[in-house]
Write an enzyme that holds these catalytic residues in place. Structure first.
Site, short mmCIF file in Angstrom:
data_model
loop_
_atom_site.label_atom_id
_atom_site.label_comp_id
_atom_site.label_asym_id
_atom_site.label_seq_id
_atom_site.Cartn_x
_atom_site.Cartn_y
_atom_site.Cartn_z
N GLY A 30 -7.30 1.19 -0.41
CA GLY A 30 -6.47 0.06 -0.84
C GLY A 30 -6.74 -1.21 -0.06
O GLY A 30 -7.54 -1.23 0.87
N GLU A 107 -6.00 11.45 -1.26
CA GLU A 107 -5.13 10.90 -0.19
C GLU A 107 -4.14 11.96 0.28
O GLU A 107 -3.88 12.08 1.48
CB GLU A 107 -4.39 9.67 -0.71
CG GLU A 107 -5.31 8.47 -0.89
CD GLU A 107 -4.65 7.28 -1.56
OE1 GLU A 107 -5.14 6.16 -1.36
OE2 GLU A 107 -3.67 7.45 -2.30
C1 5RP Z 1 -4.41 4.12 -3.53
C2 5RP Z 1 -3.11 3.96 -2.84
C3 5RP Z 1 -2.94 2.74 -2.01
O1 5RP Z 1 -2.80 3.13 -0.70
C4 5RP Z 1 -1.73 2.01 -2.49
O2 5RP Z 1 -1.95 1.69 -3.87
C5 5RP Z 1 -1.49 0.73 -1.71
O3 5RP Z 1 -2.55 -0.13 -1.88
P1 5RP Z 1 -2.55 -1.63 -1.36
O4 5RP Z 1 -2.61 -1.55 0.12
O5 5RP Z 1 -3.78 -2.23 -2.01
O6 5RP Z 1 -1.29 -2.28 -1.86
O7 5RP Z 1 -2.24 4.79 -2.90
O8 5RP Z 1 -4.42 5.26 -4.36
#
Ligand code: 5RP
Length: 234
Positions: A30, A107
């Site tokens: 992310g 994850e």
């Molecule tokens: C990816 C995720 C990310 O960690 C989540 O979407 C947060 O992302 P960002 O830091 O871009 O807001 O779960 O699958």
């Protein structure tokens, strides 16, 4: 750089401070944890930091290789010291919604393999109740429509609120790194996250969902006043 981006950078860099020489580290996915990865790359180049890492997605793998970070198969490390990752929402119990980037399965696997999970977030991610952010569920392509119908029964939400995620560049359904679809559930409010998680993952067509219950230990939260560290309550 806009305000949100600055907060993401603050959180990401601060969290890199938890990483010490010799550690085995999971690298999340992310736009916030990107700053952690950039900072780890800098410490490797400038300070000689030595770490062994496992990425949670192909995009994180590519960024980590660019940064000169030493990557390994999860199977070769026998557990990790910590994982640093982002979240789409977190509540006061540090229950999370993740999967906005579509990497929720890897994850969660990496988080469960780690002694400690640290979340990096800007202040927009903190919520009193989970569910405004659509809950991602990774489903097998073979049975996706039937699985969607079952999810509608379990959650009591209309099929129109269970959307197959699209890749907006190709206008085709998005395919995860594991070769599956993502269904995004517009639930608005999740009263019992643990119950919902266990009901969803009992469906044969569901690989996993983006609810992370009782997994995160610490949130590194950036707000305009600075960094706040939130620990899971005992
Ligand atoms: C990816 C995720 C990310 O960690 C989540 O979407 C947060 O992302 P960002 O830091 O871009 O807001 O779960 O699958």
């Amino acid at each position: 750089m806009d305000r949100t981006e600055e907060l993401k950078k603050m959180a990401g860099i601060h969290a890199a401070g938890y990483v010490k020489n010799g550690m085995k580290v999971g690298l999340g996915t992310g736009s916030t944890v990107k700053y952690t990865i950039l900072e780890l790359g800098r410490r490797i180049r400038e300070d000689g930091l030595k770490i062994s890492c496992v990425p949670t997605s192909i995009s994180t793998e590519e960024l980590s290789i660019e940064q000169g970070i030493s990557l390994h198969e999860l199977a070769s490390l026998e557990g990790l010291d910590l994982v640093i990752d982002g979240a789409d929402e977190f509540d006061e119990n540090l229950t999370l919604i993740k999967g906005g980037g579509g990497a929720l399965v890897r994850e969660k696997i990496i988080a469960q393999a780690s002694d400690k999970m640290i979340i990096v977030a800007d202040d927009s991610k903190k919520v009193s109740k989970l569910g405004k952010f659509p809950l991602p569920v990774e489903v097998i392509i073979f049975s996706w429509k039937e699985t969607r119908r079952k999810i509608s029964e379990i959650t009591n939400i209309d099929l129109s609120r269970i959307n197959r995620r699209m890749n907006h560049e190709t206008d085709e359904p998005m395919i995860t790194d594991n070769g599956n679809y993502i269904l995004d559930l517009s639930l608005e409010e999740i009263d019992e996250p643990l119950k919902l998680e266990s009901e969803l993952i009992q469906l044969a067509g569901v690989l996993d969902c983006g609810l992370f219950c009782g997994i995160a230990n610490t949130v590194v939260l950036a707000n305009p006043e600075g960094i706040e560290i939130i620990e899971k309550r005992a």
